[in-house]
Design an enzyme around this catalytic site. Sequence first.
Site, PDB file in Angstrom:
ATOM      1  CE  LYS A  64     -21.987 -14.342  20.383  1.00  0.00           C
ATOM      2  NZ  LYS A  64     -22.089 -13.286  21.342  1.00  0.00           N
ATOM      3  CB  CYS A  72      -7.867 -25.051  65.170  1.00  0.00           C
ATOM      4  SG  CYS A  72      -8.946 -24.817  63.755  1.00  0.00           S
ATOM      5  CG  ASP A 114       0.792   8.401  24.560  1.00  0.00           C
ATOM      6  OD1 ASP A 114       0.645   7.976  23.393  1.00  0.00           O
ATOM      7  OD2 ASP A 114       0.495   7.758  25.584  1.00  0.00           O
ATOM      8  CB  ALA A 115       4.814  13.738  25.102  1.00  0.00           C
ATOM      9  CE  LYS A 165     -22.171 -17.932  24.070  1.00  0.00           C
ATOM     10  NZ  LYS A 165     -23.033 -16.801  24.316  1.00  0.00           N
ATOM     11  CE  LYS A 208     -21.063 -12.352  11.501  1.00  0.00           C
ATOM     12  NZ  LYS A 208     -20.498 -11.027  11.791  1.00  0.00           N
ATOM     13  CD  GLU A 239     -16.997 -11.585  12.000  1.00  0.00           C
ATOM     14  OE1 GLU A 239     -18.107 -11.181  12.356  1.00  0.00           O
ATOM     15  OE2 GLU A 239     -16.363 -11.100  11.039  1.00  0.00           O
ATOM     16  CB  SER A 265     -29.887 -12.400  18.808  1.00  0.00           C
ATOM     17  OG  SER A 265     -30.871 -13.317  18.417  1.00  0.00           O
TER      18      SER A 265
HETATM   19  S1  IVH Z   1     -23.047 -10.745  14.016  1.00  0.00           S
HETATM   20  C1  IVH Z   1     -26.415 -11.092  11.968  1.00  0.00           C
HETATM   21  N1  IVH Z   1     -20.561 -10.975  14.752  1.00  0.00           N
HETATM   22  O1  IVH Z   1     -23.255 -11.255  19.538  1.00  0.00           O
HETATM   23  C2  IVH Z   1     -25.884 -11.403  13.261  1.00  0.00           C
HETATM   24  N2  IVH Z   1     -22.180 -10.583  16.423  1.00  0.00           N
HETATM   25  O2  IVH Z   1     -25.844 -12.763  19.773  1.00  0.00           O
HETATM   26  C3  IVH Z   1     -25.620 -10.214  14.032  1.00  0.00           C
HETATM   27  N3  IVH Z   1     -21.239 -10.363  18.679  1.00  0.00           N
HETATM   28  O3  IVH Z   1     -25.545  -8.670  19.784  1.00  0.00           O
HETATM   29  C4  IVH Z   1     -24.486 -10.324  14.935  1.00  0.00           C
HETATM   30  N4  IVH Z   1     -19.150 -10.660  18.115  1.00  0.00           N
HETATM   31  O4  IVH Z   1     -23.159  -8.130  20.330  1.00  0.00           O
HETATM   32  C5  IVH Z   1     -21.825 -10.783  15.159  1.00  0.00           C
HETATM   33  N5  IVH Z   1     -18.293 -11.169  15.236  1.00  0.00           N
HETATM   34  C6  IVH Z   1     -19.559 -10.967  15.646  1.00  0.00           C
HETATM   35  C7  IVH Z   1     -19.882 -10.734  16.988  1.00  0.00           C
HETATM   36  C8  IVH Z   1     -21.223 -10.557  17.347  1.00  0.00           C
HETATM   37  C9  IVH Z   1     -19.973 -10.416  19.111  1.00  0.00           C
HETATM   38  C10 IVH Z   1     -22.416 -10.163  19.559  1.00  0.00           C
HETATM   39  C11 IVH Z   1     -23.246  -8.971  19.215  1.00  0.00           C
HETATM   40  C12 IVH Z   1     -24.654  -9.471  19.081  1.00  0.00           C
HETATM   41  C13 IVH Z   1     -24.591 -10.809  19.691  1.00  0.00           C
HETATM   42  C14 IVH Z   1     -25.480 -11.741  18.952  1.00  0.00           C
END
Ligand code: IVH
Length: 693
Positions: free
Chosen positions: A136, A454, A53-54, A335, A311, A134, A102
């Site tokens: 969440k 007590c 860092d320094a 989840k 995905k 991946e 979402s």
């Molecule tokens: S994909 C097409 N990938 O989850 C779908 N979302 O409920 C778009 N999130 O608002 C989201 N990790 O904040 C995707 N690996 C991930 C994610 C992710 C977290 C969150 C993101 C989004 C919410 C969707």
Amino acid sequence: MAQSDLFPGSAQIDASAAVTEADDWQARSKWLRAELNRHSHAYYVLDNPTIPDAEYDKLFRELQAIEEAHPDLITSDSPTQRVGGAALSQFPPVRHSLPMLSINNGFSESDIIAFDRRTREALKVDGEVEYATELKFDGLAINLRYENGMLVQAATRGDGATGENVTANIRTIRGIPLRLHTDHPPKVIDVRGEVLMFKSDFIKLNARQRESGQKIFANPRNAAAGSLRQLDPSITSRRALRFFAYGIGVLEDAEMPASHAGLLDWYVQLGIPICDERAVVRGAQGLLNFFNSIAEKRKQLLYEIDGVVYKVNRLVDQKKLGFVSRAPRFALAHKFPAEEAMTVVQDIGVQVGRTGAITPVARLAPVSVGGVVVTNATLHNEDEVRRKDIRIGDTVIVRRAGDVIPEVMAFVPELRPADAREFVMPTACPVCGSPIVRLEEEAIARCSGGWVKCAAQRKGGLLHFVSRRAMDIEGFGDQLIEQLVDKHVIKTAADLYKLGFASLAELDRMADKSAQNILNALEKSKSTTLARFIYALGIRHVGESTAKELARHFGNLDALLHATEEQLLEVADVGPVVARSIMTFLADPLNLELIEQLRAAGIVWPENTPERNHSLLAGKTFVLTGTLPTLSREAAAEMIEAEGGKVSGSVSKKTGYVVAGADAGSKLAKAQELGIPIIDEAALLQLLSQNKQ
Ligand code: IVH
């Protein structure tokens, strides 16, 4: 200006180079920019630091100085330009070119199997579908817009259609490149991903906030959101935010990769941070295997996640699947059961512990947290209730991690009702009615009833008495003690030894055999050690090791019972607080009666003669430090040795006393660290004169 004017001692530029001075500065600043960006990328994106860092700070200051002297050399992707501009009064709205969607949630194995089946059917495939998997991330979704390779805008997700412009704040995140690492950038690319805070940075931030009396964040997500919503980017820049990319919006003048995994690989080349915990798998079983492997390492991850995301890997297939309402059909979030939940505080009550400690407890509208229904959550102590400002009627965030007691993290300000009531510490114990007292120097309020008055303390005290490290009486659990106390079968530990077969066999769920086992265990426990017996008494501040020291020092119980406070202070491990606590305990006739009853019940241990001999100072080692007001060191040492004590030059665990005078230094600090009694000259003289008597 010559280089040496800026950095005395710096010889990194050859001043005799055959270039003009301006070229020189331009070349140097360009090199510094590239170098600094390279190190930031290594640190924040590759997780592989390349310089200390320094060293980084030194290069950074050099670039800053050059830019100050030559403002025309400043570029917008310079690392010095991450924190810039004045504070905003608000975040302007940004309309997303493509909506930020979402994602649908799944929780069980059958949800995942159904998702895979729907996908296969929609794509009309017979074999297994390929998925990119991946994490969440538990943070905030952000869209980063790069035009011709330069970061031009960053926006929050907002309602999916319109977000807020947080560009100035996002620029302060050092893992996010201000310029993409390519000579052929797309005309436009929207990089989508999550901003979050690492757990360690969250803990450090809260510690700083607490110290400066500022808002404490309930969890890393709230801390990240709060940091990103600062109108002053210089505050955000001090907040250690991170970014992981996981998606794409608009892309112009570049070829879209063929798969999601390919997109992430491309991001790696562009210098955009992505998370390494990703895989390409096949079929529902592949998805479930990924989920299980991540669930196992969740605790070790540096950041919080609330599940994993699946995905469909090929982008043509994603397109085919399309969307239902606001979520894509090609993705699913699997989840974990939530470890945090929101609920309402219906009341705040108190609980009484073994030592009488009063703990405020929030009574909650039932809520499922991590798969368990929670109705009570601890608020720790009165100060904590005030600091978190939790009131009755508040909507709060409750957390339950692993097997720790559920805890109220924070209240939600927007949902506070006008009639929310503050917690008032009761003045009387809810169990026995004795006054609740809180000593000024203590954070904990206590019931003053003791275990005599007590029932809560009686139960706690009895559980401690029978515990393995104390009298080690097998067969007594929470429920048995509870019954015995509630039915008034026993009151004190001495009553345990009066229990007969009949009174035990009468209790709920007590088989004859168990009753006999308990009587045998009680009998066996009568032969014990003095240390265990002392520890079992449950004297405040007398833990197992102090009990052992007391037993060793005094050798027999009577010597301990008749000890003066000064004599107690001679015991290794015993400081003023412990000595006071023992004196208080022994001053209570009820405690003395209990001890007598226990002895009368037949509890025995091998007794020794006390370690004390004719001199109080015999065998004690003294360390002298600093300047004493009247005595020279030599004189003090002579006096100590004349009374049978020893004088040593260094402090260790075996040191009896440290005699400290003016300007005492490291020896005093060491003594404090080790908890060794520290006395002044006056106390030394008193000790010496007492010894003579
Ligand atoms: S994909 C097409 N990938 O989850 C779908 N979302 O409920 C778009 N999130 O608002 C989201 N990790 O904040 C995707 N690996 C991930 C994610 C992710 C977290 C969150 C993101 C989004 C919410 C969707």
